[in-house]
Scaffold this active site. Sequence first.
Site, PDB file in Angstrom:
ATOM      1  CE  LYS A 233      -4.302  -1.998   1.556  1.00 25.31           C
ATOM      2  NZ  LYS A 233      -5.330  -2.120   2.601  1.00 25.31           N
ATOM      3  NE  ARG A 273      -7.231  -9.254   0.903  1.00 25.63           N
ATOM      4  CZ  ARG A 273      -6.997  -8.489  -0.161  1.00 25.63           C
ATOM      5  NH1 ARG A 273      -6.147  -7.463  -0.052  1.00 25.63           N
ATOM      6  NH2 ARG A 273      -7.588  -8.726  -1.306  1.00 25.63           N
TER       7      ARG A 273
END
Length: 309
Positions: A233, A273
Site C-alpha cells: 500500500k 493479507r
Amino acid sequence: MPTVQDAAVRRSRTPAGLEGLPRPGRCLVMGVLNVTPDSFSDGGLYEDRRAAIDRGLELAAQGADIVDVGGESTRPGARPVGLGEELARTVPVVRELARAGVCVSVDTMHASVARAAVEAGASLVNDVSGGLADPAMASTVAAAGVPYVAMHWRAPSREMDRHADYRDVVAEVGAELGRRLWELTERGVDPARIVLDPGLGFAKRPEHDWTLLAGLGSLRELGCPLLVGASRKRFIGAALAAGGAGEVPPGGRDMATAAVSALAAVAGAFCVRVHDVPSTLDAVRMASAYLDHCDRDADPVRAGCGPHP
C-alpha cells in the site's frame, strides 16, 4: 512465568467461532488473488480463469493459510462492477480451489456474491465495507454461519480519500468498528465469527496507517481477532521513499510488507493479507519465534509481547 510451551499452546487456539480456519499456531497468512483487470498492483495478471486457479494453487503451495479471491477492485478511485460480472469472475475460481482442498475466502461487498461463494466452498467472507455497502450482507453471513471480516470503511473507493479526516485515528476507527460490531450482532451475526480489520489505506493517509499499526493493541480491546491488510500500500511506498529508496512501485514493496506483517503479528494480529506469501510467511514465523521467547511478565507494550486473541 509462562513457558515457551504455554505461549505456543495459547497462540495455536483458533478463536471460538473460527474453527473452520487453519490453526498453525501463529498469525495466519492470507494470500491475495485478484481476478480483476484493474487492481492497483496486479490487475489483469489473473483475469483469465485458468491463470487465476493456477495462481490460487500456487499461493496455497507457497504456504498461504487462506486464499482470498476478489472480483472487484477496491483501489482508490476504482469504479464498481456489475454483480453478474463479479459472480462470473469469482465463483468458478472459488469452487475449483475449494475442490482442491484450499481454504478460500471471498473478498466482496455484495451479499449475493458472498452467498454464491460460500455455496461454492468459501470458508470466510471478507467485506471491505463491513456490511455498509449491502444491507443484506449481515443476514447472509449470519445464515451461512461462516467467519466474517468486517473492515473499517467510510465511503466507496471512488470517494474514500475525501473522508481521510481524523483527530484521533485510533479512537475514531475503534469507535466506528465498535458500532459495526454492535450492528452486525444486532442483525444476527455471531460475534464469535467476526474478525475486524482497521482498513489501512481506506480513507487513511500514510500517517493514519502508521498510527493504526502502532495502536493495534487498543483495537484488540474490541474483543475480536484482527486482520491487517498492509500489502504494497501507499504508506509503505511513502516510507521507502522517505528512507531514500526513491519511488518504489507496488510490486517492489514485498520485503517491506513482510516487515510490516511481522510488526502486526507481534502486536497480536490474527491474520495478515498479502500479495507475496513466502516473504511474509517467513516474517510471521520469526514473529512467532520472538513471541515464544518474550518475557510475558514484562510491560507488554514495551516488550511487544501482548496476549494474542
